[in-house]
Design an enzyme around this catalytic site. Structure first.
Site, mmCIF file in Angstrom:
data_model
loop_
_atom_site.group_PDB
_atom_site.id
_atom_site.type_symbol
_atom_site.label_atom_id
_atom_site.label_comp_id
_atom_site.label_asym_id
_atom_site.label_seq_id
_atom_site.Cartn_x
_atom_site.Cartn_y
_atom_site.Cartn_z
ATOM 1 N N TRP A 156 -23.129 -54.335 -47.976
ATOM 2 C CA TRP A 156 -24.192 -53.378 -48.333
ATOM 3 C C TRP A 156 -24.218 -52.157 -47.416
ATOM 4 O O TRP A 156 -24.884 -51.184 -47.712
ATOM 5 C CB TRP A 156 -25.567 -54.075 -48.302
ATOM 6 C CG TRP A 156 -25.776 -54.881 -47.054
ATOM 7 C CD1 TRP A 156 -25.613 -56.237 -46.929
ATOM 8 C CD2 TRP A 156 -26.130 -54.401 -45.745
ATOM 9 N NE1 TRP A 156 -25.841 -56.619 -45.630
ATOM 10 C CE2 TRP A 156 -26.157 -55.510 -44.887
ATOM 11 C CE3 TRP A 156 -26.431 -53.142 -45.226
ATOM 12 C CZ2 TRP A 156 -26.473 -55.412 -43.533
ATOM 13 C CZ3 TRP A 156 -26.734 -53.027 -43.873
ATOM 14 C CH2 TRP A 156 -26.756 -54.153 -43.048
ATOM 15 N N LYS A 180 -17.249 -57.856 -56.439
ATOM 16 C CA LYS A 180 -18.600 -58.428 -56.296
ATOM 17 C C LYS A 180 -19.275 -57.651 -55.158
ATOM 18 O O LYS A 180 -18.997 -57.877 -53.981
ATOM 19 C CB LYS A 180 -18.479 -59.910 -55.933
ATOM 20 C CG LYS A 180 -19.633 -60.790 -56.344
ATOM 21 C CD LYS A 180 -20.952 -60.549 -55.677
ATOM 22 C CE LYS A 180 -20.988 -60.875 -54.202
ATOM 23 N NZ LYS A 180 -22.216 -60.344 -53.543
ATOM 24 N N ALA A 182 -22.447 -56.348 -52.694
ATOM 25 C CA ALA A 182 -23.582 -57.039 -52.076
ATOM 26 C C ALA A 182 -24.803 -56.917 -52.995
ATOM 27 O O ALA A 182 -25.014 -55.875 -53.617
ATOM 28 C CB ALA A 182 -23.886 -56.428 -50.713
ATOM 29 N N SER A 234 -19.479 -60.339 -42.914
ATOM 30 C CA SER A 234 -19.664 -61.059 -41.656
ATOM 31 C C SER A 234 -18.504 -62.014 -41.381
ATOM 32 O O SER A 234 -17.828 -62.500 -42.300
ATOM 33 C CB SER A 234 -20.975 -61.845 -41.711
ATOM 34 O OG SER A 234 -20.897 -62.805 -42.739
ATOM 35 N N GLU A 255 -12.042 -57.796 -43.194
ATOM 36 C CA GLU A 255 -12.586 -56.885 -42.185
ATOM 37 C C GLU A 255 -13.943 -57.451 -41.796
ATOM 38 O O GLU A 255 -14.884 -57.400 -42.592
ATOM 39 C CB GLU A 255 -12.729 -55.473 -42.775
ATOM 40 C CG GLU A 255 -13.152 -54.472 -41.745
ATOM 41 C CD GLU A 255 -13.559 -53.133 -42.354
ATOM 42 O OE1 GLU A 255 -13.569 -52.141 -41.637
ATOM 43 O OE2 GLU A 255 -13.888 -53.093 -43.551
ATOM 44 N N LEU A 256 -14.017 -58.025 -40.591
ATOM 45 C CA LEU A 256 -15.193 -58.846 -40.263
ATOM 46 C C LEU A 256 -16.059 -58.185 -39.183
ATOM 47 O O LEU A 256 -16.043 -56.973 -39.037
ATOM 48 C CB LEU A 256 -14.716 -60.245 -39.858
ATOM 49 C CG LEU A 256 -13.774 -60.907 -40.895
ATOM 50 C CD1 LEU A 256 -13.278 -62.253 -40.411
ATOM 51 C CD2 LEU A 256 -14.444 -61.036 -42.257
#
Ligand code: ADP
Length: 428
Positions: A156, A180, A182, A234, A255-256
């Site tokens: 988001w 998909k 957020a 996350s 990509e965290l």
């Protein structure tokens, strides 16, 4: 929502070239984090509906992969141009559902469009390799082929550019995509889908589905027709998706979380360091994975940096991002606000001093005051966990070895910011 182009506000999923509700009529409400008002609803797609979207994307792949790079490039370029033409409406939708100030939202939309333009150009340059063969009279030829359906799960905090960055690359080489977004920011995604439709992607090539992250995520990662998963979000959810993707040995890009250190050396230009720290800490109210989460200042410049930095943070204008002059919007939701409250309380409990802020904002709702903490203990949670909010802890260090050890004392990567001693740091 007052828009010049009303067709950009969609409350349906975009699947196989059509706008669709969920079969059972289930929906999810989306709210404005600045006002807490409901903006609209989007469908809550089931796993079964997700499977049918993947089937169609796989069918579409059979012909999309055979189009020429030039054909794909033309559609992508048109998509990018349409996004730029509609930047004001797209930014308004983003600010209303995400909270970031309008100027920041516009910046993101233009960045999102530039990713598409880049991949539209690169589509024509997907070269292979020719490698010498150890056997006489032979050569090894490597050609690059589209893998198939790509599942993209996006966050988001960048509701536009994370979609365009993932999908434009995939679409440019001939893959089809199922996105998909957020659940907090689906309208920016659906607006981009409207423009993809106008740009002329064939049915089933680009799809957006909204609904339960767990249910849709499970189908995207377990379905053998999905050949690649691209995720930004996350670390916790990234780990789940990697595990789920293992059963079908998918290609994955993750990509965290981040925990970026910002180092102010003793020879730094302090005004430059303050300007850099402000930008890298408070962008999107601290809610980006590359936001500075820990500031280390050398003991000889600590007090000067802290004083100048605090003075600037006091000036940050907080409020509804649609209003003129607002620099910092609300946090995305209650749980984000609670995490920020918890990190600050915990830091104070183990000795931190509040230089400015330190509490929820008088505006109420999801707003938190831009905050600077001094004398922060390395025992505080904020030292180890990503805060994702407008809180800047400032730590003191004595020498290079110590600060490099502190900066590296995290399992999360992403960038390092520093001011002063640039040459020495290149090798760390
Ligand atoms: P954040 O903490 O920034 O909200 P998340 O990792 O929770 O980050 O969310 C990033 C994206 O991952 C969102 O699109 C969210 O809906 C999705 N997501 C969250 N949980 C899952 C899950 N179990 N499976 C698949 N996607 C998920």
């Amino acid at each position: 929502m007052e828009l010049n182009n009303k067709s950009l506000f969609r409350e349906k999923c975009f699947v196989n070239g059509l706008w669709a509700d969920s079969q059972k009529g289930n929906t999810i409400e989306v709210n404005n984090p600045a006002t807490m008002q409901i903006i609209g609803k989007v469908p809550n797609f089931s796993a079964e509906e997700t499977k049918s979207v993947i089937d169609n994307a796989d069918k579409a792949f059979q012909s999309w992969k055979n189009t020429t790079a030039k054909e794909r490039s033309i559609i992508l370029k048109k998509w990018s141009d349409l996004i730029i033409e509609n930047v004001d409406d797209l930014a308004k939708i983003m600010t209303i559902e995400q909270g970031k100030p309008l100027a920041e939202a516009k910046g993101e939309i233009l960045m999102g469009a530039s990713y598409i333009e880049f991949y539209a150009e690169e589509a024509k340059r997907v070269y292979g390799d020719i490698i010498p063969d150890p056997r006489p009279g032979k050569r090894i030829v490597i050609i690059k082929q589209p893998v198939g359906v790509v599942g993209a799960i996006t966050p988001w905090n960048f509701p536009n550019s994370m979609i365009t960055r993932k999908c434009a690359a995939a679409l440019a080489v001939g893959c089809t995509t199922v996105v998909k977004p957020a659940s907090q920011t689906p309208f920016s995604a659906l607006a981009v889908a409207e423009l993809a439709k106008v740009a002329g992607f064939p049915d089933g090539v680009f799809n957006i589905i909204t609904g339960s992250a767990k249910e849709i995520g499970m189908e995207l990662t377990k379905n053998p027709k999905v050949k690649k998963i691209s995720f930004t979000g996350s670390t916790e959810v990234g780990k789940i998706l990697m595990e789920q993707s293992a059963s079908t040995v998918k290609k994955i890009s993750m990509e965290l979380g981040g925990h970026a250190p910002f180092i102010v050396f003793e020879d730094a230009d302090i005004d430059e360091a303050v300007a850099g720290a402000l930008q890298s800490k408070f962008r999107n109210s601290g809610q980006t994975c590359i936001c500075t989460n820990r500031i280390f200042a050398h003991k000889t410049v600590y007090d000067t940096f802290l004083e100048k930095f605090t003075k600037e943070v006091k000036k940050i204008k907080v409020g509804n991002g649609l209003e003129e002059g607002i620099v910092s919007g609300p946090l995305i939701d209650k749980s984000s606000l609670e995490k920020v409250i918890d990190h600050v309380k915990d830091a104070v409990n183990v000795g931190a001093k509040i230089a400015v802020g330190g509490d929820v904002h008088p505006l109420g709702g999801n707003f938190y005051q831009p905050t600077v903490l001094s004398n922060v203990s390395t025992k505080a949670k904020i030292t180890f966990e990503e805060t994702f909010g407008p809180v800047a802890p400032v730590y003191k260090f004595s020498n290079d070895d110590e600060v490099i050890r502190m900066a590296n004392d995290t399992h999360m990567d992403l960038p390092l910011f520093y001011s002063g001693k640039r040459k020495n740091l290149e090798s760390c």
